[in-house]
Design an enzyme around this catalytic site. Structure first.
Site, PDB file in Angstrom:
ATOM      1  N   LYS A 270      26.038  15.159 -17.543  1.00  9.24           N
ATOM      2  CA  LYS A 270      26.456  16.401 -16.893  1.00  9.24           C
ATOM      3  C   LYS A 270      27.841  16.206 -16.295  1.00  9.24           C
ATOM      4  CE  LYS A 270      25.413  19.265 -12.855  1.00  9.24           C
ATOM      5  NZ  LYS A 270      24.556  19.415 -11.670  1.00  9.24           N
TER       6      LYS A 270
ATOM      7  N   GLU B 291      25.077  24.510   1.054  1.00  5.30           N
ATOM      8  CA  GLU B 291      24.615  23.166   0.693  1.00  5.30           C
ATOM      9  C   GLU B 291      24.909  22.129   1.765  1.00  5.30           C
ATOM     10  OE1 GLU B 291      24.917  20.017  -3.028  1.00  5.30           O
ATOM     11  OE2 GLU B 291      25.689  22.038  -3.249  1.00  5.30           O
TER      12      GLU B 291
ATOM     13  N   GLU C 207      19.083  20.284 -14.158  1.00  3.09           N
ATOM     14  CA  GLU C 207      20.238  20.107 -13.282  1.00  3.09           C
ATOM     15  C   GLU C 207      19.783  19.745 -11.865  1.00  3.09           C
ATOM     16  OE1 GLU C 207      24.046  22.803 -11.694  1.00  3.09           O
ATOM     17  OE2 GLU C 207      22.892  23.430 -13.453  1.00  3.09           O
TER      18      GLU C 207
ATOM     19  N   GLU D 260      29.413  32.517 -14.484  1.00  5.07           N
ATOM     20  CA  GLU D 260      28.760  31.922 -13.306  1.00  5.07           C
ATOM     21  C   GLU D 260      29.781  31.598 -12.221  1.00  5.07           C
ATOM     22  OE1 GLU D 260      26.415  27.853 -12.041  1.00  5.07           O
ATOM     23  OE2 GLU D 260      25.870  28.778 -13.955  1.00  5.07           O
TER      24      GLU D 260
END
Length: 461
Positions: A219, A268, A312, A447
């Protein structure tokens, strides 16, 4: 750390000046008192015309805010930044003269700031005012929780300073900051938005998928920038107010350096410390909110069962677990994620709780956790190498840890996403997404467009 039980501001200053004189070095004095409820946004607004840098932290879900004005001391660090910063902070705490009978989070000696995403990446002039790591001890700090409000004065003195003169100046500054009108400057509007070479960015996504298909990484997180021209110079206080109103369940932050201000509303958390207990957050996997309750629930269920997003998310959970066990014991992680809703987006969320081992600190955790797979990729070194070579922007502090610590072993750092750098009438906004083997460049571009929305909405977009 020299604890002082009973003191007035002037007597504290006299003690610090005498210490500085005897030791032939500067001394930090910190004094906290409880005050009537005050508005942290008005406090930041009062600092607008004082030519003093400001810092702000808000945990909106907890009703907890720290607002700082001025700089009594700055910690900066270079290549070995975590180790350098920890040693500097420890030395500052050890030598400070502190009067703080409350020991509440965000009181006593407080430092606020952040760092760049990657100290090895090439810097550009965009981030000239933001060092690779900068933690400042504000001269005056307002800390507000749901129950109480505190004011902390921090000042660095040397042996020839005059306590009476400093007391007079600080009392005047305190009155100015606490009696400022709570009326906010008008919102600005967006005059122009400029996408930065979208086709080139999509090509980089294609290159990343090829890199992953060649088994060179699992990733890679790629970010892009959106340039925004504003109708006027924006007021930091107004933007912060709008972020708090529009982005519940977020960490609202602002760090000003020489007039440039990096701010945003991040969902986050990277790490929170309460004495020896620490809490981290796995937040990866993203979907929009629905227009109706039924549609919202349908999207949430799809997100919970989406193979790409769950994969993910698992990357992040696995990495945080592996990182925490190095410095912590009693690591506790739920088996499955839940939905974490925001105004514009919803995410997969898993909390991680643990207890710090002896002789380890929040700096160790930050160093081990950053960058998480949600911001860098997997494996870390391979994804960072790809980003350094191919990503066509200087992330600066975007995507990096920002937050605060105090001398009582409390602190919290978030990952600086949903953010932008405000410079006079221009804003540089940043957004990223995780690229995996089957990523579609057009979908990833959409996105990132959704992720610009929180900042665009508070800038008049």
């Amino acid at each position: 750390m020299i604890e002082v039980q009973e003191a007035s501001l002037q007597s504290m200053l006299e003690k610090a000046i005498n210490e500085a004189k005897q030791n032939h070095t500067a001394r930090i004095m910190s004094m906290t008192k409880q005050i009537n409820k005050a508005d942290p946004i008005a406090f930041i607004g009062a600092g607008e015309n004082l030519s003093m840098d400001r810092g702000f932290w808000g945990s909106t879900s907890e009703g907890f805010y720290i607002a700082g004005v001025g700089c009594a001391h700055e910690i900066t660090a270079g290549s070995n930044r975590m180790d350098e910063a920890e040693k500097s902070w420890q030395k500052l705490r050890d030598e400070a003269i502190i009067h703080n009978p409350y020991k509440k989070p965000g009181t006593g000696l407080v430092t606020m700031g952040g760092m760049s995403f990657d100290p090895l990446s090439q810097r550009t002039s965009l981030w000239n005012n933001f060092p690779p790591l900068s933690l400042t001890v504000p001269e005056i700090v307002l800390t507000r929780s749901a129950e109480n409000c505190y004011l902390t004065i921090n000042v660095k003195v040397n042996g020839i300073d005059k306590a009476s003169e400093i007391t007079q100046r600080l009392n005047k500054l305190e009155r100015s900051l606490l009696t400022h009108s709570s009326a906010l400057p008008d919102d600005v509007t967006i005059e122009k938005k400029q996408e930065v070479d979208p086709e080139s960015w999509k090509q980089t996504v294609r290159h990343a998928t090829e890199f992953i298909k060649a088994n060179k990484a699992d990733k890679i997180v790629l970010a892009r920038k959106l340039l925004v021209k504003l109708s006027d110079k924006s007021a930091v206080s107004t933007i912060l107010y709008n972020l708090i109103e529009q982005q519940p369940n977020s960490y609202v932050f602002a760090f000003e350096r020489n007039g440039d201000c990096f701010l945003g509303a991040s969902p986050e958390r990277l790490i929170k410390q309460e004495q020896e207990e620490v809490l981290s957050t796995c937040l990866a996997g993203t979907a929009p909110r629905g227009q109706t309750k039924e549609e919202d629930e349908q999207i949430a269920q799809s997100l919970l069962h989406d193979e790409k997003n769950r994969s993910e998310h698992e990357f992040v959970v696995k990495m945080i677990r592996q990182s925490m066990v190095h410095y912590c014991r009693a690591v506790n992680i739920p088996d499955n994620p839940v939905i974490y809703p925001l105004k514009n987006l919803q995410h997969l969320y898993t909390p991680v709780k643990a207890v710090l081992k002896e002789k380890h600190s929040i700096f160790d955790i930050i160093d081990k956790l950053h960058p998480t797979p949600a911001l860098g990729g997997v494996p870390t070194e391979e994804s960072l190498a790809f980003i350094r070579e191919h990503e066509q922007l200087d992330r600066g502090w975007y995507g990096a840890p920002v937050g605060w610590m105090d001398s009582n072993l409390h602190g919290e750092f978030a990952v600086a996403i949903r953010s932008g750098l405000i410079q006079e009438k221009q804003a540089s906004l940043f957004a990223g997404c995780g690229i995996v083997r089957d990523s579609d460049p057009d979908e990833e571009y959409k996105e990132t467009g959704i992720k610009f929305m929180p900042m665009l909405s508070v800038l008049g977009g």
